[in-house]
Scaffold this motif. Sequence first.
Motif, PDB file in Angstrom:
ATOM      1  N   UNK A  53       0.818  -1.210   0.000  1.00  0.00           N
ATOM      2  CA  UNK A  53       0.000   0.000   0.000  1.00  0.00           C
ATOM      3  C   UNK A  53       0.851   1.259   0.000  1.00  0.00           C
ATOM      4  N   UNK A  54       2.077   1.159   0.503  1.00  0.00           N
ATOM      5  CA  UNK A  54       2.941   2.345   0.517  1.00  0.00           C
ATOM      6  C   UNK A  54       3.283   2.810  -0.886  1.00  0.00           C
ATOM      7  N   UNK A  55       3.370   1.852  -1.810  1.00  0.00           N
ATOM      8  CA  UNK A  55       3.750   2.222  -3.173  1.00  0.00           C
ATOM      9  C   UNK A  55       2.696   3.074  -3.841  1.00  0.00           C
ATOM     10  N   UNK A  56       1.444   2.939  -3.417  1.00  0.00           N
ATOM     11  CA  UNK A  56       0.380   3.709  -4.057  1.00  0.00           C
ATOM     12  C   UNK A  56       0.486   5.200  -3.754  1.00  0.00           C
ATOM     13  N   UNK A  57       1.278   5.557  -2.767  1.00  0.00           N
ATOM     14  CA  UNK A  57       1.533   6.972  -2.543  1.00  0.00           C
ATOM     15  C   UNK A  57       2.455   7.567  -3.587  1.00  0.00           C
ATOM     16  N   UNK A  58       3.175   6.697  -4.298  1.00  0.00           N
ATOM     17  CA  UNK A  58       4.138   7.141  -5.311  1.00  0.00           C
ATOM     18  C   UNK A  58       3.650   6.849  -6.725  1.00  0.00           C
ATOM     19  N   UNK A  59       2.967   5.715  -6.902  1.00  0.00           N
ATOM     20  CA  UNK A  59       2.544   5.251  -8.216  1.00  0.00           C
ATOM     21  C   UNK A  59       1.124   4.714  -8.087  1.00  0.00           C
ATOM     22  N   UNK A  60       0.231   5.192  -8.939  1.00  0.00           N
ATOM     23  CA  UNK A  60      -1.177   4.827  -8.794  1.00  0.00           C
ATOM     24  C   UNK A  60      -1.521   3.492  -9.463  1.00  0.00           C
ATOM     25  N   UNK A  61      -0.871   3.173 -10.582  1.00  0.00           N
ATOM     26  CA  UNK A  61      -1.213   1.973 -11.341  1.00  0.00           C
ATOM     27  C   UNK A  61       0.052   1.309 -11.880  1.00  0.00           C
ATOM     28  N   UNK A  62      -0.107   0.062 -12.313  1.00  0.00           N
ATOM     29  CA  UNK A  62       1.029  -0.634 -12.925  1.00  0.00           C
ATOM     30  C   UNK A  62       1.415   0.024 -14.241  1.00  0.00           C
ATOM     31  N   UNK A  63       0.436   0.603 -14.945  1.00  0.00           N
ATOM     32  CA  UNK A  63       0.742   1.304 -16.199  1.00  0.00           C
ATOM     33  C   UNK A  63       1.657   2.492 -15.937  1.00  0.00           C
ATOM     34  N   UNK A  64       1.427   3.214 -14.840  1.00  0.00           N
ATOM     35  CA  UNK A  64       2.327   4.314 -14.484  1.00  0.00           C
ATOM     36  C   UNK A  64       3.721   3.781 -14.189  1.00  0.00           C
ATOM     37  N   UNK A  65       3.790   2.640 -13.532  1.00  0.00           N
ATOM     38  CA  UNK A  65       5.090   2.040 -13.241  1.00  0.00           C
ATOM     39  C   UNK A  65       5.814   1.692 -14.535  1.00  0.00           C
ATOM     40  N   UNK A  66       5.093   1.126 -15.499  1.00  0.00           N
ATOM     41  CA  UNK A  66       5.709   0.815 -16.794  1.00  0.00           C
ATOM     42  C   UNK A  66       6.203   2.097 -17.476  1.00  0.00           C
ATOM     43  N   UNK A  67       5.414   3.167 -17.397  1.00  0.00           N
ATOM     44  CA  UNK A  67       5.848   4.439 -17.982  1.00  0.00           C
ATOM     45  C   UNK A  67       7.173   4.893 -17.374  1.00  0.00           C
ATOM     46  N   UNK A  68       7.273   4.782 -16.069  1.00  0.00           N
ATOM     47  CA  UNK A  68       8.499   5.199 -15.382  1.00  0.00           C
ATOM     48  C   UNK A  68       9.677   4.294 -15.746  1.00  0.00           C
ATOM     49  N   UNK A  69       9.415   2.999 -15.893  1.00  0.00           N
ATOM     50  CA  UNK A  69      10.472   2.064 -16.262  1.00  0.00           C
ATOM     51  C   UNK A  69      11.012   2.366 -17.660  1.00  0.00           C
ATOM     52  N   UNK A  70      10.088   2.597 -18.601  1.00  0.00           N
ATOM     53  CA  UNK A  70      10.512   2.929 -19.965  1.00  0.00           C
ATOM     54  C   UNK A  70      11.352   4.194 -19.955  1.00  0.00           C
ATOM     55  N   UNK A  71      10.889   5.204 -19.241  1.00  0.00           N
ATOM     56  CA  UNK A  71      11.633   6.468 -19.212  1.00  0.00           C
ATOM     57  C   UNK A  71      13.007   6.274 -18.581  1.00  0.00           C
ATOM     58  N   UNK A  72      13.087   5.430 -17.569  1.00  0.00           N
ATOM     59  CA  UNK A  72      14.374   5.187 -16.903  1.00  0.00           C
ATOM     60  C   UNK A  72      15.404   4.633 -17.876  1.00  0.00           C
ATOM     61  N   UNK A  73      15.022   3.619 -18.653  1.00  0.00           N
ATOM     62  CA  UNK A  73      16.015   2.997 -19.534  1.00  0.00           C
ATOM     63  C   UNK A  73      16.234   3.813 -20.805  1.00  0.00           C
ATOM     64  N   UNK A  74      15.316   4.724 -21.133  1.00  0.00           N
ATOM     65  CA  UNK A  74      15.541   5.572 -22.304  1.00  0.00           C
ATOM     66  C   UNK A  74      16.732   6.503 -22.120  1.00  0.00           C
ATOM     67  N   UNK A  75      17.150   6.708 -20.887  1.00  0.00           N
ATOM     68  CA  UNK A  75      18.359   7.494 -20.660  1.00  0.00           C
ATOM     69  C   UNK A  75      19.573   6.824 -21.296  1.00  0.00           C
ATOM     70  N   UNK A  76      19.511   5.508 -21.499  1.00  0.00           N
ATOM     71  CA  UNK A  76      20.626   4.763 -22.079  1.00  0.00           C
ATOM     72  C   UNK A  76      20.701   4.921 -23.597  1.00  0.00           C
ATOM     73  N   UNK A  77      19.650   5.468 -24.203  1.00  0.00           N
ATOM     74  CA  UNK A  77      19.592   5.577 -25.662  1.00  0.00           C
ATOM     75  C   UNK A  77      20.359   6.789 -26.172  1.00  0.00           C
ATOM     76  N   UNK A  78      20.324   7.875 -25.423  1.00  0.00           N
ATOM     77  CA  UNK A  78      20.885   9.134 -25.910  1.00  0.00           C
ATOM     78  C   UNK A  78      22.397   9.054 -26.078  1.00  0.00           C
ATOM     79  N   UNK A  79      22.923   9.504 -27.211  1.00  0.00           N
ATOM     80  CA  UNK A  79      24.388   9.552 -27.389  1.00  0.00           C
ATOM     81  C   UNK A  79      24.998  10.630 -26.503  1.00  0.00           C
TER      82      UNK A  79
END
Length: 232
Positions: A53-79
Motif C-alpha cells: 500500500x505504501x507504493x500507491x503513494x508514489x505510483x497509482x497503477x502498474x501502467x504508471x510504473x511501466x511508464x516510469x520504467x521505460x523512461x528510466x532505460x531511455x536514458x541509455x539511448x541518448x548519445x
Amino acid sequence: MRMTVWDRPEPPTRPVPLDRERIVAAAVALADEGGLEAVSLRKVAARLNAGPMRLYGYIATKEELFDLMVDEVQAEILPEERPGDWREALRLLAHGTRRTALRHEWLADLLGGRPSLGPNGLAVAEATLAAFDGLAGIDTAMRAVETVGAYCTGAIRREIANLRAERVTGLSKQDWQRARGPYMTSMLATGRFPALSKAVYDGADVDAESSFTTGLDWVLDAVAAKLTRAPA
C-alpha cells in the motif's frame, strides 16, 4: 486535469525509505530477470521490504510504473555528443535503442505505443526531431521519424522474439534449422516455392546486428531521397 506521475508530489519519507527512483530501479531489476509479467506493485514492494500500500503513494497503477520504467532505460539511448548530421543522429539513436532493448528485453514489448512523456523520453524525441532542423518542414520530419521508428520497433521485436524462442526451446538458430531441414527440403523439392527455395539455398546468412544495420541504412536512404525532394 489529472496530473502525470512525473509532476505528482511524493509522500513524506517513512522508516523504510522509499522514493520513485528506488521503486523504478527495483521494477527494472525484476523485469530484467523475468520480463514484464514478473513486475507488480506487490512484488516491487516485497523487493524493497515495504508494504504494497505504501507504493500507491508514489505510483497509482502498474501502467504508471511501466511508464516510469521505460523512461528510466531511455536514458541509455541518448548519445553522449550530438552528431554532426541527421543521418548519423538517427543511426546512433536507432542503435542505442537496439542495444538498450537487448539489455532490457521487456522494453521491446512496450515500444511503438503511446509516446513516452517522461524527461528521458522527451529528450530522445527532441534529439530525433532536432536532427532535421533546417532540413525539412516539421511534417516531413515527423513522417521521417515515424518511418525510422517503425523499422526499428519491428526489427528489434523480431530479434528479441528469436532470442526468447531460443531460450524456451533450447535450440539455437542453427539447431532449429537443422531440426526442420528434412521438412523444408521436402517442401522446397515440390517446386511450389521457387523464390523461397532461392532464398534458402542461395541467400547469405547474416547476424542480427548486420541485418539491423543494413535495413536501417536502406530506410535512411529512402528518407534522404525524400528530403532532397521535400521543401524545407
